[in-house]
Design an enzyme around this catalytic site. Structure first.
Site, mmCIF file in Angstrom:
data_model
loop_
_atom_site.group_PDB
_atom_site.id
_atom_site.type_symbol
_atom_site.label_atom_id
_atom_site.label_comp_id
_atom_site.label_asym_id
_atom_site.label_seq_id
_atom_site.Cartn_x
_atom_site.Cartn_y
_atom_site.Cartn_z
ATOM 1 N N SER A 141 -17.825 -56.308 55.323
ATOM 2 C CA SER A 141 -16.394 -56.010 55.422
ATOM 3 C C SER A 141 -15.960 -56.301 56.844
ATOM 4 O O SER A 141 -16.787 -56.299 57.780
ATOM 5 C CB SER A 141 -16.144 -54.536 55.100
ATOM 6 O OG SER A 141 -14.833 -54.131 55.453
ATOM 7 N N TYR A 154 -18.382 -45.707 55.450
ATOM 8 C CA TYR A 154 -18.115 -47.113 55.158
ATOM 9 C C TYR A 154 -18.310 -47.968 56.406
ATOM 10 O O TYR A 154 -18.981 -49.003 56.371
ATOM 11 C CB TYR A 154 -16.686 -47.257 54.632
ATOM 12 C CG TYR A 154 -16.366 -48.615 54.059
ATOM 13 C CD1 TYR A 154 -16.829 -48.994 52.807
ATOM 14 C CD2 TYR A 154 -15.580 -49.514 54.774
ATOM 15 C CE1 TYR A 154 -16.526 -50.237 52.267
ATOM 16 C CE2 TYR A 154 -15.269 -50.761 54.249
ATOM 17 C CZ TYR A 154 -15.746 -51.114 52.996
ATOM 18 O OH TYR A 154 -15.448 -52.357 52.475
#
Length: 273
Positions: A141, A154
């Site tokens: 990401s 995350y």
């Protein structure tokens, strides 16, 4: 790297980027095992692909962070299509915002977003290096390069996923193993809205940070970029080109970047009240 004729496994293939990658692979002449924790979703995607391209897709359900499940995926691919040439470690989860994750939740986020990649690579990469051919694609990401406001689990796991992909490329790239690492910002998937659904201010800010930072892309657009990068054997896949500029600014003055991120978070939180 040529995709035609390859055997691929795509985790998180029951929707979002994973399902779009699986469809794109078959369109380019590959055969694919669609894997997902949601058995029904994996079956649906594989059936749709196979109806259009008979004999090219099968589904497997299970937790792809578990070694025994990854072993089953590899065995199924070999039985149906031949030895695995390409592995797309795409499954991912967000976890709770802030420091609210329990020890078990930290383990789950790290298992899915990082250890699943390590376990798959351990099973596949040494064999690929011996034969001088193979492809490992890690879905990380932009949060793995820039940090995600709101979501500690995350951000940490995606930074680690980028680091592991880099290590694979350094260690095995000279042996014919191609590694790519996908680092998008906003993509229109269920994961994008998890922060909003958390019910907390920091979670809502996490979603707004992503959706306001740049264009929210479709999974099909991202998948097309992924497969183009694989064919060109590029490591870093940035569907949002502006991420590179942000990353350069971060590296050029880390303290300034941190202060800017603090102000940005404050503006997101103030905007909610």
């Amino acid at each position: 790297m040529k995709i035609q004729g390859r055997t691929a496994v795509v985790t998180g293939g029951g929707g979002g980027i994973g399902s779009a990658v699986a469809r794109g692979l078959v369109h380019r002449g590959a055969r694919v095992v669609v894997a997902d924790l949601d058995d029904a979703a994996a079956e649906r995607v594989a059936a749709e692909i196979d109806s259009a391209h008979p004999g090219t897709a099968v589904a497997e359900g299970g937790d792809v962070a578990r070694t025994e499940v990854i072993e089953r995926l590899i065995a199924r691919a070999a039985a149906e299509f031949g030895p695995v040439d390409m592995y797309f470690a795409n499954a991912g989860i967000a976890g709770a915002p802030g420091l609210d994750l329990s020890e078990d939740q930290w383990d789950q986020v790290l298992d899915v977003n990082l250890r699943a990649h390590i376990r798959a690579a351990r099973l596949l990469v040494p064999g690929w290096a011996e034969r001088g051919d193979g492809c490992f694609v890690s879905t990380a990401s932009a949060a793995g390069l820039l940090t995600q406001i709101g979501s500690a689990g995350y951000s940490v796991s995606k930074h680690a996923a980028v680091g592991f992909a880099e290590w694979l490329a350094v260690t095995y790239g000279g042996s014919g193993v191609h590694v790519s690492c996908l680092c998008p910002m906003g993509v229109e998937t269920a994961l994008l809205r998890e922060g909003e659904r958390s019910g907390g201010r920091l979670g809502a800010a996490a979603t707004r940070a992503v959706t306001s930072a740049g264009e929210v892309l479709t999974p099909a657009t991202v998948a097309a970029g992924v497969l183009a990068a694989v064919e060109e054997e590029r490591f870093l896949i940035l569907p949002h080109p502006e991420v590179l500029d942000m990353y350069r600014r971060k590296g050029s003055d880390y303290d300034r970047w941190l202060r800017g991120m603090q102000r940005y978070q404050e503006s997101l939180l103030d905007g909610e009240s």
